[in-house]
Design a protein around this motif. Structure first.
Motif, PDB file in Angstrom:
ATOM      1  N   PHE A  65       0.821  -1.210   0.000  1.00  0.00           N
ATOM      2  CA  PHE A  65       0.000   0.000   0.000  1.00  0.00           C
ATOM      3  C   PHE A  65       0.856   1.260   0.000  1.00  0.00           C
ATOM      4  N   LEU A  67       0.849   5.398   1.471  1.00  0.00           N
ATOM      5  CA  LEU A  67       0.309   6.213   2.555  1.00  0.00           C
ATOM      6  C   LEU A  67       0.451   7.680   2.176  1.00  0.00           C
ATOM      7  N   GLU A  73      -4.561   5.414   3.568  1.00  0.00           N
ATOM      8  CA  GLU A  73      -3.913   4.270   2.934  1.00  0.00           C
ATOM      9  C   GLU A  73      -4.647   3.871   1.664  1.00  0.00           C
ATOM     10  N   THR A  75      -4.526   0.561  -0.815  1.00  0.00           N
ATOM     11  CA  THR A  75      -3.964  -0.754  -1.103  1.00  0.00           C
ATOM     12  C   THR A  75      -3.753  -0.886  -2.600  1.00  0.00           C
ATOM     13  N   GLN A 101       4.665   0.551   0.981  1.00  0.00           N
ATOM     14  CA  GLN A 101       4.784  -0.095   2.278  1.00  0.00           C
ATOM     15  C   GLN A 101       4.113  -1.463   2.195  1.00  0.00           C
ATOM     16  N   LYS A 184      -9.287   0.174   4.236  1.00  0.00           N
ATOM     17  CA  LYS A 184      -7.881   0.186   3.827  1.00  0.00           C
ATOM     18  C   LYS A 184      -7.696  -0.484   2.472  1.00  0.00           C
TER      19      LYS A 184
END
Length: 226
Positions: A65, A67, A73, A75, A101, A184
């Motif tokens: 994902f 940020l 966030e 995905t 990330q 998310k």
């Protein structure tokens, strides 16, 4: 059993260019690879961290994902057993200029190949180079598909697609995730997810429970997507 003996079979089965490597290159890759265990929710790669290297998912599931500065966030894609990820090794591919990330969705075992050792092989072996850029292209396609959904598709369709995809992956009509977790994965806000799930529930498409969503009408969800 020596540690290298644990990772060599995984490297051999996951890297198509393995048989095109010299013995010294195989030895170098295996010596600079390690099998790492991550618990559920464990961070595998974080923003501004050192280069993670190339990853091979031996077991479990991983979420990649981005940020935003505001903490939102998005995905980008999921990795499951047998998948290889080269975008985690941005230091290997100089053309990659954005940071991703990664976290373990479930308990996971992952082979991490040192970026330095992998980069050395890519520089010297055309088969390794071709595989690496093919993998990067496929992941970028996943990223573009995700962005296309977020930018151009209404949220009811995105949520319906997500629920049906998760049901297909798990083989169950019950998606055991909180509204926050679904937010998310869909790049939305928890409040938006809750409102849409409540609407789906009122239409008889799903049943809501604590920590889960059960699909009642797959045909109805598919009609939303059409």
């Amino acid at each position: 059993m020596e540690y290298a003996d644990q990772v060599v079979p995984i490297l051999k089965s996951s890297l198509p260019f393995w048989e095109h490597l010299k013995e010294a290159e195989k030895k170098n890759l295996s010596q600079w690879s390690q099998l790492v265990h991550y618990g559920k929710g464990g961070m595998i790669r974080c923003q501004n961290c050192e280069c993670t290297g190339v990853l091979i998912i031996k077991s479990g599931s991983v979420r990649t994902f981005m940020l935003s500065e505001e903490g939102k966030e998005i995905t980008l894609y999921r990795l499951d057993q047998g998948d290889v990820c080269v975008l985690s090794a941005s230091c290997v591919l100089s053309a990659i200029t954005f940071e991703v990330q990664m976290e373990a969705v479930t308990e996971s075992e992952i082979v991490q190949i040192s970026a330095g050792a992998y980069s050395e092989v890519v520089d010297q072996n055309i088969y390794a180079e071709a595989f690496t850029y093919k993998q990067a292209t496929e992941r970028f396609s996943d990223v573009m598909w995700t962005m296309q959904q977020i930018l151009f598709m209404s949220f009811d369709k995105r949520l319906a697609i997500f629920l049906l995809d998760e049901s297909g992956k798990t083989g169950s009509d019950t998606i055991r995730m909180t509204h926050e977790q679904i937010a998310k994965y869909t790049g939305s806000a928890r409040e938006v997810v809750s409102r849409m799930l409540k609407y789906f529930s009122s239409e008889g498409l799903v049943k809501l429970s604590r920590g889960g969503v059960s699909i009642l009408d797959k045909k109805g969800l598919k009609q939303l997507i059409a």
